[in-house]
Scaffold this active site. Structure first.
Site, mmCIF file in Angstrom:
data_model
loop_
_atom_site.group_PDB
_atom_site.id
_atom_site.type_symbol
_atom_site.label_atom_id
_atom_site.label_comp_id
_atom_site.label_asym_id
_atom_site.label_seq_id
_atom_site.Cartn_x
_atom_site.Cartn_y
_atom_site.Cartn_z
ATOM 1 C CG ASP A 190 40.009 -94.346 49.290
ATOM 2 O OD1 ASP A 190 41.099 -94.763 49.212
ATOM 3 O OD2 ASP A 190 39.261 -94.533 50.399
ATOM 4 C CB SER A 217 41.297 -97.642 46.555
ATOM 5 O OG SER A 217 41.577 -97.725 48.034
ATOM 6 C CB SER A 238 39.538 -90.277 66.409
ATOM 7 O OG SER A 238 39.996 -91.393 67.010
ATOM 8 C CE1 TYR A 294 43.667 -91.820 62.771
ATOM 9 C CE2 TYR A 294 42.862 -91.944 64.806
ATOM 10 C CZ TYR A 294 42.514 -92.140 63.575
ATOM 11 O OH TYR A 294 41.510 -92.473 63.183
#
Length: 280
Positions: free
Chosen positions: A34, A36, A112, A137
Site C-alpha cells: 500500500d 501507507s 465495482s 471512478y
C-alpha cells in the site's frame, strides 16, 4: 490449494484489512502493499512493502515469484480524472503488465457496480450487460475489466473481476439490496482464487440479499454462495428513511450516489460509510 506467494494491493484499506488474514492462510508468503507507511501487526507468513501502484518500477519487483495478485489498491471515490489516472488506470496496467512479465497466473480485481452504475435499478442486470459507468471512478473499472479481458485473450493471463456493490455497514435503503458482508467478501475472493480455471470472469460482489438487483448466474461456476442477507436490517432502515424521489438518479440507478454526483466530485462524502476496518 495452498499457493506459494500471493500479493495483495490496497492492504491498508478497509476491505484489505479483512482480506489479509484469510489470504495469509492460503499461501506460504503473503506480500501486502500500500502507499501507507504501516498496516499494523503482520500475520504469520505476511510481509509488507510500501509501494505506489502508479509507478511501474515500484510494482514490478513485488510480483516476482507470485502465483496470483489480489488487486484492491485504488482511490475508492470519485475524483477529477487527473487524480484518478495514476492509481486507478495506470496502476491497473502496471499490475497486469508486471504480472505478465513474472508469469503471474491470475489477478483477482476489485471492480465495482459503478462500471454499470447508470443502469436503472428496475433492470435486473447480469454480468454481460455493456459497460455504463457513472463516474470517472466507474470508467476506471471499465478500463480494467477490458484490460483483463485483453490480457486473457492475447496472453492467457486469467482474471476475476469482482463488481462490488457496497461492502459497508447497512445504513440506507439502497444497501438493503447492495450489501456485501465482510464474510461474504472473503468467501468471494477465496472462490476467485481456488477455482481451478476462470479465464476472464466477472462476478458481482453482493450478499444473499432478498433485494439484490443483479444476477450472478453466469459466474455460478466459481462456487460463490453468499450466506448473509441485509433483510435483517430492513424494518429499521425503512422505518427511518425519507420517501424516495423517483426522479433522482441516485435513487433510481444502480450506482446510487455515484450516479447523481457531478463528475470529479466526491460521492463517498455524504454516504455515511463507517470506517470499521479490522485492527491488527
Amino acid at each position: 490449494m495452498k499457493l506459494k506467494k500471493l500479493v495483495l494491493t490496497g492492504a491498508a484499506g478497509r476491505l484489505g484489512s479483512y482480506l489479509r488474514e484469510p489470504l495469509s492462510k492460503m499461501c506460504d508468503e503473503l506480500l501486502s502493499t500500500d502507499i501507507s507507511d504501516d498496516i499494523g501487526t503482520l500475520y504469520p507468513g505476511e510481509t509488507f512493502v510500501k509501494a505506489d501502484i502508479a509507478k511501474f518500477d515500484e510494482v514490478e519487483p513485488l510480483l516476482e515469484g507470485a502465483d496470483m495478485v489480489v488487486h484492491f489498491g485504488a482511490i475508492v471515490d470519485e475524483r477529477p480524472f487527473e487524480e484518478m489516472l495514476g492509481p486507478n488506470f495506470v496502476g491497473s496496467y502496471n499490475v497486469w503488465e508486471a504480472g505478465y512479465r513474472h508469469g503471474v497466473r491470475r489477478v483477482v480485481y476489485a471492480s465495482s457496480i459503478h462500471a454499470v452504475g447508470m443502469y436503472p435499478k428496475t433492470e435486473f442486470i447480469d454480468t454481460e450487460v455493456p459497460h455504463r459507468p457513472d463516474t470517472f471512478y466507474g470508467l476506471a473499472k471499465c478500463f480494467t475489466e477490458d484490460l483483463g479481458r485483453m490480457y486473457w485473450e492475447k496472453r492467457q493471463m486469467e482474471s476475476v473481476h469482482l463488481r462490488i456493490l457496497s461492502a459497508a455497514q447497512v445504513t440506507n435503503p439502497r444497501a438493503l439490496g447492495s450489501w456485501l458482508s465482510y464474510d461474504d467478501l472473503i468467501q468471494l475472493v477465496t472462490r476467485a482464487i481456488d477455482t481451478p480455471v476462470v479465464g476472464f470472469t466477472i462476478a458481482y460482489g453482493v450478499s444473499n440479499n432478498d433485494r439484490a438487483p443483479v444476477d450472478n448466474a453466469r459466474a455460478a461456476f466459481l462456487g460463490y454462495r453468499p450466506k448473509d442477507n441485509a433483510e435483517q436490517f430492513a424494518k429499521e432502515i425503512l422505518g427511518e428513511a425519507e420517501p424516495a424521489d423517483p426522479m433522482d438518479s441516485g435513487t433510481m440507478c444502480h450506482g446510487g450516489p455515484f450516479a447523481s454526483v457531478e463528475l470529479g466530485q466526491s460521492a463517498v462524502k455524504g454516504m455515511g460509510i463507517v470506517d470499521d476496518r479490522k485492527k491488527t
